[in-house]
Every structure is written in C-alpha cells, then in structure tokens.
Design an enzyme around this catalytic site. Structure first.
Site, PDB file in Angstrom:
ATOM      1  N   LYS A 196       1.568  -5.091   6.312  1.00 24.85           N
ATOM      2  CA  LYS A 196       2.132  -6.063   5.399  1.00 24.85           C
ATOM      3  C   LYS A 196       2.499  -5.413   4.064  1.00 24.85           C
ATOM      4  O   LYS A 196       3.333  -5.897   3.316  1.00 24.85           O
ATOM      5  CB  LYS A 196       1.102  -7.162   5.112  1.00 24.85           C
ATOM      6  CG  LYS A 196       0.694  -7.996   6.288  1.00 24.85           C
ATOM      7  CD  LYS A 196      -0.337  -9.031   5.818  1.00 24.85           C
ATOM      8  CE  LYS A 196      -0.998  -9.748   6.932  1.00 24.85           C
ATOM      9  NZ  LYS A 196      -2.035 -10.694   6.416  1.00 24.85           N
ATOM     10  N   ASP A 248       3.955   1.532   2.230  1.00 29.81           N
ATOM     11  CA  ASP A 248       3.418   1.389   0.884  1.00 29.81           C
ATOM     12  C   ASP A 248       2.715   2.651   0.406  1.00 29.81           C
ATOM     13  O   ASP A 248       2.981   3.153  -0.674  1.00 29.81           O
ATOM     14  CB  ASP A 248       2.472   0.168   0.795  1.00 29.81           C
ATOM     15  CG  ASP A 248       1.386   0.163   1.867  1.00 29.81           C
ATOM     16  OD1 ASP A 248       1.314   1.096   2.703  1.00 29.81           O
ATOM     17  OD2 ASP A 248       0.578  -0.793   1.885  1.00 29.81           O
ATOM     18  N   ASP A 307      -2.180   7.741   2.990  1.00 30.75           N
ATOM     19  CA  ASP A 307      -3.562   8.100   2.692  1.00 30.75           C
ATOM     20  C   ASP A 307      -3.934   9.278   3.590  1.00 30.75           C
ATOM     21  O   ASP A 307      -3.701  10.434   3.242  1.00 30.75           O
ATOM     22  CB  ASP A 307      -4.430   6.858   2.913  1.00 30.75           C
ATOM     23  CG  ASP A 307      -5.881   7.065   2.534  1.00 30.75           C
ATOM     24  OD1 ASP A 307      -6.169   8.084   1.901  1.00 30.75           O
ATOM     25  OD2 ASP A 307      -6.720   6.212   2.872  1.00 30.75           O
ATOM     26  N   PHE A 310      -8.786   3.820  -4.368  1.00 28.23           N
ATOM     27  CA  PHE A 310      -8.240   2.635  -3.712  1.00 28.23           C
ATOM     28  C   PHE A 310      -7.421   1.806  -4.697  1.00 28.23           C
ATOM     29  O   PHE A 310      -7.917   1.408  -5.740  1.00 28.23           O
ATOM     30  CB  PHE A 310      -9.359   1.797  -3.107  1.00 28.23           C
ATOM     31  CG  PHE A 310      -8.848   0.921  -2.006  1.00 28.23           C
ATOM     32  CD1 PHE A 310      -8.713   1.419  -0.724  1.00 28.23           C
ATOM     33  CD2 PHE A 310      -8.467  -0.392  -2.268  1.00 28.23           C
ATOM     34  CE1 PHE A 310      -8.206   0.626   0.296  1.00 28.23           C
ATOM     35  CE2 PHE A 310      -7.961  -1.193  -1.253  1.00 28.23           C
ATOM     36  CZ  PHE A 310      -7.834  -0.680   0.036  1.00 28.23           C
ATOM     37  N   ASP A 330      -3.236  -4.413  -0.879  1.00 30.83           N
ATOM     38  CA  ASP A 330      -4.307  -5.406  -0.928  1.00 30.83           C
ATOM     39  C   ASP A 330      -5.697  -4.820  -0.730  1.00 30.83           C
ATOM     40  O   ASP A 330      -5.863  -3.692  -0.278  1.00 30.83           O
ATOM     41  CB  ASP A 330      -4.099  -6.409   0.212  1.00 30.83           C
ATOM     42  CG  ASP A 330      -4.413  -5.774   1.563  1.00 30.83           C
ATOM     43  OD1 ASP A 330      -3.841  -4.707   1.860  1.00 30.83           O
ATOM     44  OD2 ASP A 330      -5.259  -6.319   2.305  1.00 30.83           O
ATOM     45  N   ARG A 385      -1.955  -8.783  -3.533  1.00 30.06           N
ATOM     46  CA  ARG A 385      -0.611  -8.317  -3.172  1.00 30.06           C
ATOM     47  C   ARG A 385       0.440  -8.739  -4.199  1.00 30.06           C
ATOM     48  O   ARG A 385       1.467  -8.103  -4.349  1.00 30.06           O
ATOM     49  CB  ARG A 385      -0.194  -8.869  -1.806  1.00 30.06           C
ATOM     50  CG  ARG A 385      -1.018  -8.308  -0.654  1.00 30.06           C
ATOM     51  CD  ARG A 385      -0.326  -8.630   0.664  1.00 30.06           C
ATOM     52  NE  ARG A 385      -1.211  -8.513   1.807  1.00 30.06           N
ATOM     53  CZ  ARG A 385      -1.451  -7.376   2.455  1.00 30.06           C
ATOM     54  NH1 ARG A 385      -0.881  -6.260   2.048  1.00 30.06           N
ATOM     55  NH2 ARG A 385      -2.272  -7.342   3.490  1.00 30.06           N
TER      56      ARG A 385
HETATM   57  P1  IMP Z   1      -3.303   6.184   6.500  1.00 30.77           P
HETATM   58  O1  IMP Z   1      -3.015   6.028   7.964  1.00 30.77           O
HETATM   59  O2  IMP Z   1      -4.694   6.644   6.227  1.00 30.77           O
HETATM   60  O3  IMP Z   1      -2.265   7.023   5.791  1.00 30.77           O
HETATM   61  O4  IMP Z   1      -3.315   4.744   5.913  1.00 30.77           O
HETATM   62  C1  IMP Z   1      -2.209   4.138   5.436  1.00 30.77           C
HETATM   63  C2  IMP Z   1      -2.440   2.650   5.365  1.00 30.77           C
HETATM   64  O5  IMP Z   1      -3.764   2.296   4.926  1.00 30.77           O
HETATM   65  C3  IMP Z   1      -1.505   2.111   4.319  1.00 30.77           C
HETATM   66  O6  IMP Z   1      -0.260   1.740   4.887  1.00 30.77           O
HETATM   67  C4  IMP Z   1      -2.274   0.950   3.742  1.00 30.77           C
HETATM   68  O7  IMP Z   1      -2.031  -0.209   4.500  1.00 30.77           O
HETATM   69  C5  IMP Z   1      -3.733   1.332   3.893  1.00 30.77           C
HETATM   70  N1  IMP Z   1      -4.252   1.925   2.637  1.00 30.77           N
HETATM   71  C6  IMP Z   1      -4.623   3.206   2.441  1.00 30.77           C
HETATM   72  N2  IMP Z   1      -5.049   3.415   1.187  1.00 30.77           N
HETATM   73  C7  IMP Z   1      -4.920   2.226   0.560  1.00 30.77           C
HETATM   74  C8  IMP Z   1      -5.191   1.788  -0.796  1.00 30.77           C
HETATM   75  O8  IMP Z   1      -5.610   2.543  -1.687  1.00 30.77           O
HETATM   76  N3  IMP Z   1      -4.940   0.483  -1.057  1.00 30.77           N
HETATM   77  C9  IMP Z   1      -4.474  -0.384  -0.114  1.00 30.77           C
HETATM   78  N4  IMP Z   1      -4.196  -0.020   1.142  1.00 30.77           N
HETATM   79  C10 IMP Z   1      -4.416   1.280   1.481  1.00 30.77           C
HETATM   80 MG    MG Z   2       0.113  -0.339   5.449  1.00 33.36          MG
END
Ligand code: IMP
Ligand code: MG
Length: 174
Positions: free
Chosen positions: A39, A94, A97, A146, A153, A159
């Site tokens: 989202k 968005d 990470d 975070f 969110d 959001r």
């Molecule tokens: P990744 O697969 O670890 O790169 O995670 C990416 C997804 O985790 C993003 O698209 C977000 O939905 C969520 N996410 C990771 N870090 C954050 C944060 O600091 N705030 C909010 N959502 C996050």
């Molecule tokens: Mg995401």
C-alpha cells in the site's frame, strides 16, 4: 504521538519533481506503465505521475511476506491487470530496506516480458542489503530507522502525514 520530521513536505515535493523529470527523460517519449507497490507507494505514485511529462498508465501490485520463521516467503497477492508484454515498465515502491521485496517483484515482473523494466523508490535505507538490487531512481537515502508518513505506515497508521517522520520508540518492523 506525533512523529518527528525527517524529511519535510516541501523537500519531498521538490525531490519528487526532480525524480519525475529524471524518469521522463530516461524513458524518452515512450509511454510508461507504472506499477505502484501497495500500500505504501500510493501517495508517492500519485504525486510522481502528476509531475511526469510522458504518457503513463498506472497499475498496482502487492507483495506479502508470510513469516513462518524470520525470513518470510514472498508472494504477489495482487498481480498487475494490464498487459506488460513489450511495455516500458517502472516499478514504484516506497522504501528499500533489505531489498528482498523489490528483488522478488523485479523477477516476477520480468516473467511478463516487458520491453524495459526499471525501478524507483522514494527512500533507501543506509544498511547492508540482503540481496543485490540497486534501484534506477532513488529519492532520498535515509538512516536505518523506521519511518512513517507520505504513504508509509506502522500498523496502517500515519500514511496520511504530509512529511516523512520517525518515532523514537522501538517498533517491530513490518
Ligand atoms: P524490504 O523487502 O526489506 O526492502 O522491505 C520493503 C518493504 O517493507 C517496504 O515496501 C515497506 O512496505 C516496508 N518497510 C520497510 N522499512 C519500512 C519503514 O521504515 N517504514 C515503513 N515501512 C517499511
Ligand atoms: Mg511496501
């Protein structure tokens, strides 16, 4: 609790406009199919497409991780409806990470045989990535903490904040 400001509204606006220019330039005069990752990317996507000056189509995808143990298995729970074959596609997310979800989505979308596939994230956390993925377009590189707001969110809250903020308390990620 009101999150503290990390990136103010005006700075986001400026950078999103720059990104839109970079992206429009990179895709030249080809229409772009944007895949916005639900989202979290819906706010960013809405602003980005209004600054772009190439033709855009917009569709949505959603990836979910099922956490049995620490490393969740990823699955696309909402697939694109548009036909991506032969199209110039841009995945818009968005935040990057660990990079796992974008990495996963990238290979899923490649199966749809787009002519070209690029990726864009508003935020990239400064941390060691679990997978090898480098987005083509990055809005801001941020510290490994975070963040919320502007679509992002914690348990579906915050959001609607117009800025990117952080909360000092420790929260479980995702
Ligand atoms: P990744 O697969 O670890 O790169 O995670 C990416 C997804 O985790 C993003 O698209 C977000 O939905 C969520 N996410 C990771 N870090 C954050 C944060 O600091 N705030 C909010 N959502 C996050
Ligand atoms: Mg995401």
């Amino acid at each position: 609790m009101t999150p503290k400001v990390l990136i103010p509204e005006e700075k986001i606006r400026q950078r999103v406009k720059e990104l839109a220019d970079e992206i429009s330039e990179a895709f030249k005069n080809t229409p772009v199919t944007i895949l916005s990752v639900l989202k979290g990317a819906f706010v960013f996507t809405a602003d980005l497409i209004r600054f772009m000056n190439v033709e855009v189509e917009v569709d949505f995808v959603r990836v979910k991780s099922y956490q049995g143990n620490r490393k969740g298995k990823l699955e696309t729970i909402y697939k694109p409806e548009l036909n991506l074959k032969g199209r110039s596609v841009l995945i818009v997310d968005d935040i990057l990470d660990t990079g796992e979800s974008l990495h996963f989505l990238y290979s899923e979308i490649l199966n749809h045989s787009p002519a070209e596939l690029k990726t864009c994230v508003l935020l990239e956390k400064k941390r060691k990535k679990e997978v090898d993925i480098k987005p083509d377009f990055v809005g801001f590189t941020i510290p490994d903490r975070f963040v919320v707001g502007y679509g992002l969110d914690i348990n579906d809250m915050y959001r609607g904040l117009p800025y990117i903020g952080y909360i000092e308390k420790n929260y479980e990620e995702k």
